[in-house]
Structure formats: structure tokens, C-alpha cells
Design an enzyme around this catalytic site. Structure first.
Site: not given
Length: 487
Positions: A215, A407, A460
């Protein structure tokens, strides 16, 4: 860079690990923000050591004898404590370190970052994704993660910037400068953390070092790596590679390519997609019509959908169980797992065992500091990391970028669009890769040691959603071996 090793060793690892059966928990839970730093007194013993004896005493002080609720039969050592990152010592970052299960003098050191900005690498990374333990539904006991990355490396998790998790500043409102200096100051503090941590653990100086994360670590990692290389003539750190999952690398390019994923997975209609493309295009923005269609594409506000894994269930009951749930399979999703971790890390006996919250912070541990995220300057969030990636590759640093293919927060369509702007020549074409006979995803290699891979069925947080594939991916990267191309 890195030594070639026979893949058969890894194949044996995955064959044996595949026999394990544990609970698997999965989802992304948001917590309210807090403001950190007011009215605290710092322990300056966490800062620079003045003698080898002091270094050893600090390390011994940080040894975790046993975590509350820890299963039996654990042979690897764990450490937890604070490292100061400025002088005079006022900012203290909390770390949790687990040695490799079978350590040797050549076993690499791996730093792990979660994103946000403002989310805990200890809470998410260590206790939900790739650490050696996960938390049972009672919020009190732990169970083994057989696919922990300390099967292959010494794993270092730390919480930053200050006001994230257990990390803090003894200077009131010191966290406010992170809203103003954001990426730059975070990178400086992360670097000083690593330098000072290595003073406390000198046996890891000179080891191969890898930096991994996901991320917003797409910012943290390249920026830290750049500082390491620029200052290696002062303090040498043997950085060999970086790996980033579902990374935030260039927000503007990513935003332009997220809707392709949303459409392809049936989250909006073709008609709405075409309307959005028409009235919300940057060059032909319609101030009246775009705001009307925009909410249909803001899927992160849909409480019935987990934007971090669109196929995962959402948590409907945050109540802890009186007893741990019976074991199922590690691939089974428990969407409420973040509640278990929050309860565990807020337990006084856990904090005491982990040498955390020694100053008795005036707020509870939370997975993310959303207030810090909200004051993080947009210019830094929008900044492209592509130039830094080019610089790192030019210095011989290997790069792995990977995407969980379900994701929606930073979908693979967005990441592939960013990689396209790098104008790199493909040296090994798009192809499948496998783990234990099962399709793991697809991969492609570029010039200058950049590899991109997708991970089938993951959101994710790849080590959480697909732990077997994640360990395979990680092991291949640090051993500098190709991902298996046959079942």
C-alpha cells in the site's frame, strides 16, 4: 544481486507447509483516529548507546520471554521495544522483531511496512499477515501461522511515524510536523530507526537487507531505500532489494485506471462507466454532471463491500468469543480478525510482555491513526515514486512489485498502468507461476531487475489472503530464483 539457490529446497518447504491446518482471518477494519504526543515523558535510554555493554543490555532488555497466549514449542527468539530516532531523544518508534526459525549468519534481515499513511506494521503485518502468530477470536490466545515469513528471514516490524500504534513523541503535538513534512520526515525517521536498531543488534550489520511492504509503503520503501544508498559511505547497509504489494506509486495515474477494475468485476454498469468517462475526464470535466455519477464509483464507502478484497465477507459482529473458535483451514476468512488483534494489543499483560506502552499513552492502541492520514499533505500523497524506482534500479537494487488481483483499493489495473510509464523493456513475457501445483498468478520480468507478479484470489494484503503463494513469492525474491513456471 543475491545468490542463486536450488528451487527444490523451497519446494520441500511448501510441500511440508501445505499439510498444516490453521485458522485464517481476513478483512480490513477501520478504527477511529487519535492525536498523539501530548504530555509524555521519554526514556532516553532508547537512544544512542555509548558502549558495547550498553548495546547488549538494551538488546537483552528487549527480549520477549513469551507472549501471552503463545502456543508451545516456539524455538525462535522475539524482541520488542523502543528505538529513538532523533537527538535529543524525543521521538520513539516501537518495534517487534522475530528471528528466523532456522537462523544462520547469512539469513537476511527484512523490514516490513504497512501503509496508510498511519497504519501499524505490528498490528497488520505481524499479527494479521506474515508474522509467526495470529490472534484467536477470544482476543487472548495465539496460534501459529505456518506460512510466516520468518521461515526464510529475520523479520523486523516497526510502527511509524510517531502517534501510530505504540510509537510516540515526548514533545507535545510533535506529530503535527508530519502533516507538514510527511514523506520526507518519515523517511528520515525510518532511516534513523534502522541505523540505531542495528547498533542494538550489531550481528545484523552487513547482512543482506530487504525492505518489503504494501500500500502506502509504495512511498515509504523507495524513499528509505534512496536514503540508505545515498548515505552508505557513512553507515553501510547492504540493501539488496525491495518488494511492494498493491503499492501506491503514482496516485494520479492509479486513480485514472481504477475504474477499469471496478467495471471488469461488475461493480458498476457499462452505461455508468461510459458516462463517468465522458463527464469526469480530466480534460473535459463537467462540473454539473460528474458529481452526480461519482458516488457510484466511490465503492470504499459501501459498507457491504470490502474494498481491500471484493470477494471477502465483511465483519457483522465485533464481539469477541469467550473461547477460541475451532480450527478450520488457514484459507478460511474471518472478517473480524482486526478486532481480535486490537483486543490483544490493548491487553496490559501483552503490552508488558512486549515492552510496549511503557509511558502509559493517554489513548488505546489502534490499527490506524486516521487523523494523521487526514493531515498528510496531498502533494506527498500525489508524488510519483517512479523516478526513485529508476534511481534504485540504476544502483543495482532488485525490485519486486506484486498485486492481489481482487483488490479494489489499488487494483492491478492501476499498478500495471504505472509500470507502463516506466518504459522498461520486457525480458521475460507474461506467464503463469505456480505453488504446489496450483496457479499462483501471472508474472513478467523487465530489464534492470524489476519483476511484476499478480497473486490469484488475493486482495490488498497478499500474505493474509494467500499465505502460501505469498511465502513462495517472497522466498523466490530473496533467493533470487524465478517463480516456478510449471505445476
Amino acid at each position: 544481486m543475491g545468490k542463486q539457490q536450488d528451487w527444490s529446497v523451497t519446494a520441500c518447504i511448501f510441500l511440508s507447509l501445505s499439510l498444516a491446518s490453521q485458522i485464517h482471518c481476513s478483512s480490513q477494519t477501520h478504527f477511529p483516529s487519535h492525536k498523539g504526543g501530548a504530555g509524555l515523558s521519554g526514556d532516553t535510554s532508547h537512544f544512542n548507546s555509548v558502549s558495547r555493554e550498553n548495546v547488549l543490555s538494551l538488546k537483552e532488555k528487549d527480549l520477549i520471554e513469551k507472549l501471552p497466549g503463545q502456543p508451545s514449542g516456539i524455538s525462535f527468539r522475539q524482541y520488542g521495544g523502543y528505538v529513538a530516532v532523533n537527538e535529543p531523544a524525543t521521538r520513539f518508534l516501537y518495534y517487534y522483531f522475530v528471528e528466523a526459525i532456522k537462523p544462520s549468519k547469512s539469513t537476511p534481515l527484512v523490514l516490513w511496512f504497512n501503509g496508510g499513511p498511519g497504519c501499524s506494521s505490528v498490528g497488520f503485518g505481524a499479527f494479521e499477515e506474515l508474522g509467526p502468530f495470529r490472534v484467536h477470536s477470544d482476543g487472548k490466545t495465539l496460534y501459529r501461522n505456518p506460512y510466516s515469513w520468518n521461515n526464510e528471514a529475520n523479520m523486523l516490524f516497526f510502527e511509524g511515524p510517531i502517534s501510530v500504534g505504540f510509537s510516540y513523541s515526548s514533545t507535545p503535538f510533535d506529530w503535527e510536523i508530519f502533516g507538514e513534512q510527511a514523506d520526507k520526515l518519515t523517511a528520515e525517521d525510518n532511516y534513523m530507526f534502522l541505523v540505531n536498531w542495528l547498533e542494538r543488534f550489531p550481528e545484523y550489520k552487513g547482512r543482506d537487507v530487504y525492505i518489503s511492504g504494501q500500500s502506502y509503503a509504495g512511498h515509504y520503501i523507495p524513499q528509505l531505500a534512496q536514503i540508505i544508498l545515498h548515505r552508505n559511505n557513512q553507515t553501510f547497509i547492504n540493501l539488496r532489494g525491495i518488494s511492494i504489494g498493491n503499492p501506491g506509486l503514482d496516485l494520479l495515474i492509479e486513480a485514472d485506471n481504477e475504474n477499469k477494475f471496478i467495471l471488469s468485476h461488475g461493480l458498476v454498469s457499462q452505461k455508468d462507466f461510459e458516462e463517468y468517462s465522458k463527464v469526469c475526464d480530466f480534460a473535459n470535466y463537467d462540473m454539473d454532471e460528474c458529481p452526480k455519477i461519482m458516488p457510484k464509483f466511490s465503492i470504499e464507502h459501501n459498507k457491504h463491500l470490502d474494498v481491500y478484497n471484493i470477494y471477502a465477507p465483511v465483519c457483522l459482529n465485533s464481539t469477541l468469543s469467550s473461547e477460541p473458535k475451532k480450527c478450520t483451514t488457514i484459507m478460511e476468512v474471518d472478517p473480524c480478525r482486526s478486532n481480535y488483534v486490537k483486543a490483544y494489543l490493548n491487553s496490559e499483560n501483552v503490552q508488558e510482555a512486549m515492552h510496549a506502552n511503557t509511558t502509559k499513552l493517554p489513548y488505546e492502541w489502534k490499527a490506524c491513526n486516521h487523523y494523521l492520514n487526514s493531515v498528510w499533505i496531498d502533494a506527498d500523497k500525489d508524488a510519483s515514486m517512479v523516478p526513485i524506482l529508476h534511481d534504485l534500479m540504476g544502483e543495482g537494487v532488485r525490485v519486486l512489485v506484486y498485486s492481489g488481483d481482487v483488490d479494489a483499493a489499488i487494483p492491478f489495473t492501476a499498478t500495471m498502468a504505472v509500470l507502463k510509464t516506466m518504459n522498461l523493456t520486457v525480458v521475460n513475457e507474461w506467464r503463469p507461476w505456480f505453488t504446489g501445483g496450483q496457479l499462483g498468478g501471472f508474472t513478467e520480468d523487465y530489464e534492470r531487475n524489476l519483476t511484476y507478479a499478480t497473486v490469484k484470489g488475493s486482495g490488498h494484503s497478499v500474505p493474509l489472503d494467500q499465505p502460501v503463494h505469498a511465502l513462495n513469492l517472497f522466498t523466490s525474491f530473496i533467493r533470487n530464483t524465478p517463480l516456478p513456471q510449471t505445476p
